[in-house]
Write an enzyme that holds these catalytic residues in place. Structure first.
Site, PDB file in Angstrom:
ATOM      1  N   PHE A  96     -46.320 110.770 -23.518  1.00 48.98           N
ATOM      2  CA  PHE A  96     -45.121 110.752 -23.142  1.00 48.98           C
ATOM      3  C   PHE A  96     -44.498 112.182 -22.292  1.00 48.98           C
ATOM      4  O   PHE A  96     -45.393 113.403 -22.674  1.00 48.98           O
ATOM      5  CB  PHE A  96     -43.935 110.816 -24.317  1.00 48.98           C
ATOM      6  CG  PHE A  96     -43.340 109.263 -24.193  1.00 48.98           C
ATOM      7  CD1 PHE A  96     -42.196 108.948 -23.915  1.00 48.98           C
ATOM      8  CD2 PHE A  96     -44.167 108.247 -24.558  1.00 48.98           C
ATOM      9  CE1 PHE A  96     -41.793 107.509 -23.978  1.00 48.98           C
ATOM     10  CE2 PHE A  96     -43.783 107.040 -24.834  1.00 48.98           C
ATOM     11  CZ  PHE A  96     -42.649 106.639 -24.515  1.00 48.98           C
ATOM     12  N   TRP A 151     -36.715 110.832 -18.847  1.00 49.60           N
ATOM     13  CA  TRP A 151     -37.529 111.503 -19.747  1.00 49.60           C
ATOM     14  C   TRP A 151     -38.668 110.782 -20.487  1.00 49.60           C
ATOM     15  O   TRP A 151     -39.956 111.023 -20.596  1.00 49.60           O
ATOM     16  CB  TRP A 151     -37.017 112.451 -20.688  1.00 49.60           C
ATOM     17  CG  TRP A 151     -37.923 113.428 -21.583  1.00 49.60           C
ATOM     18  CD1 TRP A 151     -38.327 114.666 -20.761  1.00 49.60           C
ATOM     19  CD2 TRP A 151     -38.483 113.092 -22.922  1.00 49.60           C
ATOM     20  NE1 TRP A 151     -39.422 115.019 -22.161  1.00 49.60           N
ATOM     21  CE2 TRP A 151     -39.353 114.335 -23.164  1.00 49.60           C
ATOM     22  CE3 TRP A 151     -38.237 111.978 -23.547  1.00 49.60           C
ATOM     23  CZ2 TRP A 151     -39.876 114.302 -24.278  1.00 49.60           C
ATOM     24  CZ3 TRP A 151     -39.003 112.134 -24.800  1.00 49.60           C
ATOM     25  CH2 TRP A 151     -39.976 113.332 -25.169  1.00 49.60           C
ATOM     26  N   HIS A 152     -38.297 109.569 -21.102  1.00 53.48           N
ATOM     27  CA  HIS A 152     -39.036 108.740 -21.833  1.00 53.48           C
ATOM     28  C   HIS A 152     -40.266 108.202 -21.217  1.00 53.48           C
ATOM     29  O   HIS A 152     -41.123 107.775 -21.367  1.00 53.48           O
ATOM     30  CB  HIS A 152     -38.396 107.804 -22.701  1.00 53.48           C
ATOM     31  CG  HIS A 152     -37.578 108.304 -23.888  1.00 53.48           C
ATOM     32  ND1 HIS A 152     -36.295 108.886 -23.595  1.00 53.48           N
ATOM     33  CD2 HIS A 152     -37.979 108.521 -25.205  1.00 53.48           C
ATOM     34  CE1 HIS A 152     -36.092 109.609 -24.743  1.00 53.48           C
ATOM     35  NE2 HIS A 152     -36.959 109.213 -25.931  1.00 53.48           N
ATOM     36  N   GLY A 153     -40.090 107.631 -19.668  1.00 54.16           N
ATOM     37  CA  GLY A 153     -41.038 107.065 -18.986  1.00 54.16           C
ATOM     38  C   GLY A 153     -40.552 106.615 -17.687  1.00 54.16           C
ATOM     39  O   GLY A 153     -39.494 106.752 -17.494  1.00 54.16           O
ATOM     40  N   SER A 184     -32.207 111.378 -20.053  1.00 52.93           N
ATOM     41  CA  SER A 184     -32.904 111.170 -21.360  1.00 52.93           C
ATOM     42  C   SER A 184     -33.791 109.948 -21.288  1.00 52.93           C
ATOM     43  O   SER A 184     -35.055 109.999 -21.685  1.00 52.93           O
ATOM     44  CB  SER A 184     -31.979 111.089 -22.805  1.00 52.93           C
ATOM     45  OG  SER A 184     -32.620 111.079 -23.689  1.00 52.93           O
TER      46      SER A 184
END
Length: 481
Positions: free
Chosen positions: A481, A325-327, A322
């Site tokens: 994103f 996934w954000h960066g 997770s």
């Protein structure tokens, strides 16, 4: 195209008029208008990346049809992996290529081997993390035989590219959104009026709260070496409200806009800063992503059904993925690991589902225990956000160490005097959200029982605040994103 732009203020009424007054008698034409409008909305930023959405749409549409008729399990897996590789391949290349190249070079350099590998000047396509997961859920659900594939390519294209939630979610499941494109939609004034209230509140959170908090947060984070410990704490608090106002504000505008066109999207934020533990926070923060990882990663890994080490492993995997996934930055991975560490004790002691209901439901004030639980959870969240906001790991650790180096000014009024307006705005946000926490959004029922003049005074005050505090048009944090 940004929700908080003049372009969108012109675009939305035009599409609304065409949708309800020109194409309303033909469902196919109405859906085609949504596709055309969505592609125009996305192409306004950079038309070249429309080919990615179109290619993913075609691949998943064809894979879905083929999965319906294919009975051979090996061939079904090949079809599923085709969808996964295409979608995650695009996402991996545009979002993570330079991250892996840079870390590969660094790893070899650490062992004394210098290698040459050039990073690329890659533009990250807007919304790719969102629509990739949306289309993946469609093919995975068909593979699991939980969903029937559609033969209507226009409806499927509308599902993939639906402009209100295309750029930053919510990440919709085909089982919820796709069937809504099959049914004739009639204008519902009540639903549209509620959508307008939600759009209004979303704009308030973005323009009044997030953008003003961003100004202070950016200044403090970018000049942290010269700031006192108290100021650094304030910087973390400002970013905490910035990211909430920015991201939940986008979701409110997206959901509200959808309601103007007769669609119902899933709630994405459920007043997360009123959570009493981290488990509750993650049930209320970016809910569409959390449930996506739960259903398509955590449960297939075994969830919490296995032994102790499997539970720990799965918890860390879900939070680290997770975070990633954000960066493409180690800061996001550490942020995910921190949340896993916060969550793990609750899961291991089987207390992770203690707080399911709304806090202080039906009451004006929480109990002392609830209030302290909210404060502790909020404090842990603020601490983790420092890593999310920092430019790199070293920046995060230096920022945190700076908080404890100079504590002399923590309780001096002069430390806080220049921030008094933003404090008032945050207080207004908190009060309104607390009063409206039992609804789908803060303004859903707040004021509806008041006399009409008083209710509209509240709306006009919010509109005035948006106008008054609106400055330079600022991009949403999750825009790329």
């Amino acid at each position: 195209m940004l929700f908080n732009s003049i372009d969108f203020a012109i675009f939305l009424p035009l599409v609304f008029i065409l949708y309800w007054f020109v194409t309303n008698k033909n469902l196919k034409l109405q859906n085609f208008l949504i596709v055309a409008s969505s592609y125009f909305f996305y192409g306004w930023w950079d038309w070249r990346f429309l080919s990615l959405i179109l290619f993913s749409t075609i691949v998943d549409y064809l894979v879905g049809l083929q999965l319906k008729t294919e009975e051979n399990n090996k061939k079904r897996k090949v079809l599923l992996w085709l969808s996964i590789i295409v979608n995650l391949g695009f996402l991996g290349f545009f979002k993570y290529y330079n991250f892996f190249v840079d870390n590969f070079v660094t790893a070899f350099s650490f062992f004394g081997n210098d290698i040459q590998a050039n990073s690329l000047n890659i533009i990250l396509p807007v919304g790719i993390s969102f629509y990739t997961f949306q289309t993946l859920s469609y093919t995975i659900d068909i593979y699991r035989r939980k969903l029937e594939p559609t033969k209507d390519f226009i409806a499927f294209s509308a599902f993939v590219s639906f402009f209100p939630q295309l750029v930053a979610g919510p990440i919709e499941r085909a089982s919820n959104l796709l069937p809504q494109f099959y049914k004739k939609r009639t204008f519902d004034y009540t639903k549209a009026a509620d959508g307008m209230r939600q759009i209004l509140w979303g704009l308030f959170k973005k323009i009044v709260i997030a953008d003003n908090c961003a100004e202070y947060a950016n200044t403090i984070f970018n000049n942290y070496e010269d700031q006192s410990g108290a100021t650094l704490v304030l910087g973390a608090l400002f970013f905490t409200f910035q990211i909430y106002g920015d991201f939940s504000g986008y979701s409110d505008i997206a959901i509200g806009t959808s309601r103007l066109f007769g669609f119902n999207l899933k709630q994405n934020f459920n007043f997360p800063y009123f959570s009493r533990d981290i488990a509750e926070f993650w049930r209320r923060w970016h809910m569409s992503l959390s449930t996506w990882f739960r259903d398509y990663l955590y449960i297939p890994l075994g969830g919490s059904r296995g032994g102790l080490w499997m539970k720990i492993r799965n918890t860390f995997i879900i939070f680290i993925v997770s975070g990633f996934w954000h960066g493409a930055n180690w800061t996001f991975i550490v942020w995910g690991m921190l949340n896993a560490l916060f969550f793990l004790p609750l899961m291991l002691t089987k207390n992770n589902r203690n707080n399911i209901d709304i806090v202080a439901k039906g009451k004006y004030f929480p109990s002392i225990k609830e209030f302290l639980s909210i404060l502790i959870t909020f404090g842990l969240t603020v601490f983790a956000w420092i890593f999310f906001r920092a430019e790199n790991i070293n920046h995060a650790f230096q920022y945190i160490s700076g908080i404890f180096k100079n504590t002399d000014s923590f309780f001096l009024p002069s430390t806080y005097s220049k921030y008094h307006i933003i404090f008032i705005l945050i207080a207004v946000l908190t009060i309104i959200e607390w009063l409206g926490r039992e609804g789908q959004h803060a303004l859903e029922s707040l004021g509806l029982r008041w006399k009409k003049p008083f209710r509209y005074i509240m709306y006009y005050i919010i509109v005035f605040a948006i106008y008054w505090f609106a400055g330079k048009e600022q991009q949403f944090i999750y825009f790329q994103f």
